[in-house]
Design a protein around this motif. Structure first.
Motif, PDB file in Angstrom:
ATOM      1  N   GLY A  35       0.547  -1.258  -0.164  1.00  0.00           N
ATOM      2  CA  GLY A  35      -0.032  -0.057   0.087  1.00  0.00           C
ATOM      3  C   GLY A  35       0.722   1.591  -0.217  1.00  0.00           C
ATOM      4  O   GLY A  35       0.001   2.312   0.357  1.00  0.00           O
ATOM      5  N   GLN A  36       2.063   0.792  -0.235  1.00  0.00           N
ATOM      6  CA  GLN A  36       3.163   2.208  -0.785  1.00  0.00           C
ATOM      7  C   GLN A  36       3.470   3.113   0.685  1.00  0.00           C
ATOM      8  O   GLN A  36       3.808   3.969   1.239  1.00  0.00           O
ATOM      9  CB  GLN A  36       2.180   2.963  -1.869  1.00  0.00           C
ATOM     10  N   ILE A  37       3.081   2.025   1.747  1.00  0.00           N
ATOM     11  CA  ILE A  37       3.613   2.398   3.169  1.00  0.00           C
ATOM     12  C   ILE A  37       5.551   2.245   3.308  1.00  0.00           C
ATOM     13  O   ILE A  37       5.924   0.874   3.186  1.00  0.00           O
ATOM     14  CB  ILE A  37       2.445   1.523   4.288  1.00  0.00           C
ATOM     15  N   ARG A  38       5.977   2.910   3.996  1.00  0.00           N
ATOM     16  CA  ARG A  38       7.369   3.412   4.457  1.00  0.00           C
ATOM     17  C   ARG A  38       7.807   3.576   5.892  1.00  0.00           C
ATOM     18  O   ARG A  38       7.213   4.129   6.246  1.00  0.00           O
ATOM     19  CB  ARG A  38       8.103   3.978   3.699  1.00  0.00           C
ATOM     20  N   VAL A  39       8.185   2.416   6.275  1.00  0.00           N
ATOM     21  CA  VAL A  39       9.020   2.651   7.651  1.00  0.00           C
ATOM     22  C   VAL A  39      10.223   3.502   7.820  1.00  0.00           C
ATOM     23  O   VAL A  39      10.804   2.599   7.384  1.00  0.00           O
ATOM     24  CB  VAL A  39       8.605   1.398   8.658  1.00  0.00           C
ATOM     25  N   TYR A  40      10.542   4.555   8.501  1.00  0.00           N
ATOM     26  CA  TYR A  40      11.698   5.019   8.237  1.00  0.00           C
ATOM     27  C   TYR A  40      12.716   4.946   9.599  1.00  0.00           C
ATOM     28  O   TYR A  40      12.066   5.378  10.298  1.00  0.00           O
ATOM     29  CB  TYR A  40      12.112   6.459   7.563  1.00  0.00           C
ATOM     30  N   LYS A  41      13.504   4.764   9.912  1.00  0.00           N
ATOM     31  CA  LYS A  41      13.991   5.088  11.127  1.00  0.00           C
ATOM     32  C   LYS A  41      15.421   5.766  11.382  1.00  0.00           C
ATOM     33  O   LYS A  41      15.891   6.110  10.710  1.00  0.00           O
ATOM     34  CB  LYS A  41      14.267   3.250  11.761  1.00  0.00           C
ATOM     35  N   ASP A  42      15.539   6.819  12.708  1.00  0.00           N
ATOM     36  CA  ASP A  42      16.489   7.027  12.676  1.00  0.00           C
ATOM     37  C   ASP A  42      17.111   6.997  14.242  1.00  0.00           C
ATOM     38  O   ASP A  42      16.527   6.006  14.938  1.00  0.00           O
ATOM     39  CB  ASP A  42      16.738   8.254  12.456  1.00  0.00           C
ATOM     40  N   LYS A  43      18.302   7.619  14.811  1.00  0.00           N
ATOM     41  CA  LYS A  43      18.965   7.270  15.949  1.00  0.00           C
ATOM     42  C   LYS A  43      17.755   7.618  17.012  1.00  0.00           C
ATOM     43  O   LYS A  43      17.511   6.277  17.608  1.00  0.00           O
ATOM     44  CB  LYS A  43      19.708   7.878  16.387  1.00  0.00           C
ATOM     45  N   ASP A  44      16.849   8.502  17.353  1.00  0.00           N
ATOM     46  CA  ASP A  44      15.889   8.491  17.699  1.00  0.00           C
ATOM     47  C   ASP A  44      14.310   8.845  17.934  1.00  0.00           C
ATOM     48  O   ASP A  44      13.392   9.099  18.908  1.00  0.00           O
ATOM     49  CB  ASP A  44      16.400   9.867  18.475  1.00  0.00           C
ATOM     50  N   ILE A  45      14.018   8.262  16.126  1.00  0.00           N
ATOM     51  CA  ILE A  45      12.190   8.769  15.730  1.00  0.00           C
ATOM     52  C   ILE A  45      12.443   7.437  14.648  1.00  0.00           C
ATOM     53  O   ILE A  45      13.472   6.852  14.257  1.00  0.00           O
ATOM     54  CB  ILE A  45      12.314   9.892  15.583  1.00  0.00           C
ATOM     55  N   ILE A  46      11.120   6.855  14.382  1.00  0.00           N
ATOM     56  CA  ILE A  46      10.407   5.932  14.475  1.00  0.00           C
ATOM     57  C   ILE A  46       9.098   7.148  13.210  1.00  0.00           C
ATOM     58  O   ILE A  46       8.790   8.012  13.796  1.00  0.00           O
ATOM     59  CB  ILE A  46       9.753   4.952  14.786  1.00  0.00           C
ATOM     60  N   THR A  47       9.851   6.607  11.461  1.00  0.00           N
ATOM     61  CA  THR A  47       8.386   7.382  10.453  1.00  0.00           C
ATOM     62  C   THR A  47       7.429   6.345   9.905  1.00  0.00           C
ATOM     63  O   THR A  47       8.416   5.442   9.220  1.00  0.00           O
ATOM     64  CB  THR A  47       9.405   8.569   9.877  1.00  0.00           C
ATOM     65  N   ILE A  48       6.181   6.686   9.717  1.00  0.00           N
ATOM     66  CA  ILE A  48       5.911   5.897   8.704  1.00  0.00           C
ATOM     67  C   ILE A  48       4.574   7.025   8.095  1.00  0.00           C
ATOM     68  O   ILE A  48       4.504   7.799   8.536  1.00  0.00           O
ATOM     69  CB  ILE A  48       4.912   5.504   9.907  1.00  0.00           C
ATOM     70  N   LYS A  49       4.684   5.997   6.929  1.00  0.00           N
ATOM     71  CA  LYS A  49       4.576   7.486   5.718  1.00  0.00           C
ATOM     72  C   LYS A  49       4.093   6.504   4.389  1.00  0.00           C
ATOM     73  O   LYS A  49       4.142   5.208   4.133  1.00  0.00           O
ATOM     74  CB  LYS A  49       5.415   8.000   5.485  1.00  0.00           C
ATOM     75  N   LYS A  50       3.391   7.667   4.490  1.00  0.00           N
ATOM     76  CA  LYS A  50       2.142   6.727   2.952  1.00  0.00           C
ATOM     77  C   LYS A  50       3.004   7.494   1.661  1.00  0.00           C
ATOM     78  O   LYS A  50       2.382   9.016   1.321  1.00  0.00           O
ATOM     79  CB  LYS A  50       0.890   6.729   2.340  1.00  0.00           C
ATOM     80  N   GLU A  51       4.112   6.775   1.048  1.00  0.00           N
ATOM     81  CA  GLU A  51       4.715   7.773  -0.224  1.00  0.00           C
ATOM     82  C   GLU A  51       4.011   8.011  -1.810  1.00  0.00           C
ATOM     83  O   GLU A  51       2.239   7.121  -1.422  1.00  0.00           O
ATOM     84  CB  GLU A  51       5.453   6.953  -0.746  1.00  0.00           C
ATOM     85  N   ASP A  52       3.645   8.813  -2.165  1.00  0.00           N
ATOM     86  CA  ASP A  52       2.876   9.446  -3.381  1.00  0.00           C
ATOM     87  C   ASP A  52       3.330   8.905  -4.342  1.00  0.00           C
ATOM     88  O   ASP A  52       2.368   8.637  -5.009  1.00  0.00           O
ATOM     89  CB  ASP A  52       3.301  10.868  -3.685  1.00  0.00           C
ATOM     90  N   GLU A  53       3.812   8.389  -4.783  1.00  0.00           N
ATOM     91  CA  GLU A  53       4.862   8.085  -6.224  1.00  0.00           C
ATOM     92  C   GLU A  53       4.982   5.617  -5.166  1.00  0.00           C
ATOM     93  O   GLU A  53       5.024   5.564  -3.826  1.00  0.00           O
ATOM     94  CB  GLU A  53       5.808   7.832  -5.843  1.00  0.00           C
ATOM     95  N   THR A  54       4.951   5.484  -6.129  1.00  0.00           N
ATOM     96  CA  THR A  54       4.920   3.737  -6.511  1.00  0.00           C
ATOM     97  C   THR A  54       6.103   3.301  -5.402  1.00  0.00           C
ATOM     98  O   THR A  54       7.172   3.869  -5.083  1.00  0.00           O
ATOM     99  CB  THR A  54       4.743   2.659  -6.948  1.00  0.00           C
ATOM    100  N   LEU A  55       6.496   2.447  -4.485  1.00  0.00           N
ATOM    101  CA  LEU A  55       7.657   2.016  -3.623  1.00  0.00           C
ATOM    102  C   LEU A  55       9.364   1.653  -4.627  1.00  0.00           C
ATOM    103  O   LEU A  55       9.977   1.726  -4.688  1.00  0.00           O
ATOM    104  CB  LEU A  55       7.725   1.206  -2.708  1.00  0.00           C
TER     105      LEU A  55
END
Length: 374
Positions: free
Chosen positions: A337-357
């Motif tokens: 569903g074009q969902i991508r999970v990003y991680k950094d040292k202190d944060i987690i980001t969950i995003k629905k991308e506009d483009e296909t992965l």
């Protein structure tokens, strides 16, 4: 056109069986208590009753009519022809129309070629039929001012769904069964009434109904459970299996309500930032959550940005946990569903991308190649 097939035999209104057992009163009390316990009706509600012509929906109309004066409610009847069974579908529509006329109730009819709809949206016929029905009910309710939509699911339906979800490996939410009330709008007054009670009620009222031949088609899992598995379980293991599964669903439904409340609290506590189609969380706070609660917070996050949880399984949630908290390497994790999970040292980001992965992956690969050339 054939006449509707009558499945119930007329009952003598003076039959001692019904007088001694106070059968009609028992059913009425069960339905009234269900309505009260879940706050299904309010004075001056206007109720759109979904009627297929089968025993459950016909019994539902009669039950609500009996409560019409108590709640000062208005009732209308809706029927959607799925165009799946040819002449039989037309027969059902005619039967429901005549029933509404006989009861002096407004009648709203529609039709939808569910087979074509299923192919167009890549759904099973069952999924397409359900989606088409709900769209139809919502449209009628909006156009005619109905405040509630009543559905005829009974206790047996609930038990069948619980067992079906158990066989599919569902979690607590799936095993909590059919909600008696959903969104404050959809109500199921018969949810504590058994199928046999529904049939006896119609027999007592001398009310006919129609038979849906697709309910005998063993290609559908629900029908196999209803006609094969349940009788086997009742005869060989537990004659009260329906009540047992219904109790299980009620227990889990209560616990799910608690977990939903707790999940919302922890979701907001861990949330750092909200943007369009993007959520950012504190990795530290999330890492301190109990695994069961962490899974629920992640599911809520995905549903928030994706709008649903289709194609998101427990395996995907486990992948997110492993990626974010157990693996030091990696920058992102791709989900359906074009969902991508990003991680950094202190944060987690969950995003629905506009483009296909896939397209994003190509661009990232090109950037890496350009960086190497430099």
């Amino acid at each position: 056109m054939k006449n509707p097939k009558i499945l119930c035999l007329p009952a003598d209104m003076n039959d001692k069986k019904y007088i001694q057992k106070g059968f009609a009163k028992t059913i009425a009390k069960t339905i009234a208590k269900t309505i009260t316990d879940f706050g299904m009706l309010e004075n001056k509600d206007t109720i759109l009753v979904a009627v297929s012509g089968g025993p459950d929906s016909v019994a539902l109309v009669l039950a609500l009519l009996a409560l019409k004066e108590k709640y000062t409610i208005k009732i209308g009847v809706a029927h959607l022809n799925h165009m799946l069974r040819g002449e039989e579908s037309l027969r059902d529509a005619t039967f429901v129309k005549e029933l509404a006329h006989k009861l002096s109730l407004p009648f709203h009819e529609g039709q939808k070629n569910v087979t074509i709809y299923a192919k167009k949206h890549r759904l099973s016929v069952e999924e397409a039929g359900r989606e088409a029905r709900y769209r139809f009910f919502e449209l009628i309710a909006k156009n005619h001012g109905y405040t509630k939509i009543a559905l005829g699911h009974n206790k047996d339906d609930n038990a069948e769904l619980v067992l079906m979800n158990l066989l599919r490996g569902a979690g607590p939410k799936g095993l909590s069964g059919i909600p008696p009330i959903r969104g404050g709008r959809y109500i199921r007054p018969l949810i504590r009434v058994s199928k046999n009670q529904v049939l006896d009620f119609l027999k007592l009222k001398k009310q006919t109904y129609v038979f849906d031949s697709s309910n005998q088609n063993m290609i559908y899992l629900r029908n196999k459970i209803r006609h094969e598995l349940f009788p086997h379980l009742q005869s060989e293991y537990n004659p009260e299996i329906v009540d047992a599964l219904d109790r299980l669903s009620n227990i889990l439904r209560q616990e799910e309500a608690f977990w939903d409340s707790e999940t919302k609290i922890q979701f907001n506590r861990c949330l750092i930032k909200t943007e369009d189609s993007l959520l950012t969380f504190s990795k530290t706070l999330m890492s301190n959550l109990h695994p069961a609660l962490l899974n629920r917070v992640l599911r809520k996050a995905i549903k928030t940005v994706k709008k649903d949880l289709k194609r998101i399984s427990l395996a995907h949630i486990n992948d997110i946990v492993d990626f974010c908290f157990n693996k030091p390497s990696g920058f992102s994790l791709d989900l359906p569903g074009q969902i991508r999970v990003y991680k950094d040292k202190d944060i987690i980001t969950i995003k629905k991308e506009d483009e296909t992965l896939r397209e994003i992956g190509k661009k990232e690969k090109q950037l890496r190649q350009m960086a190497k050339k430099k």
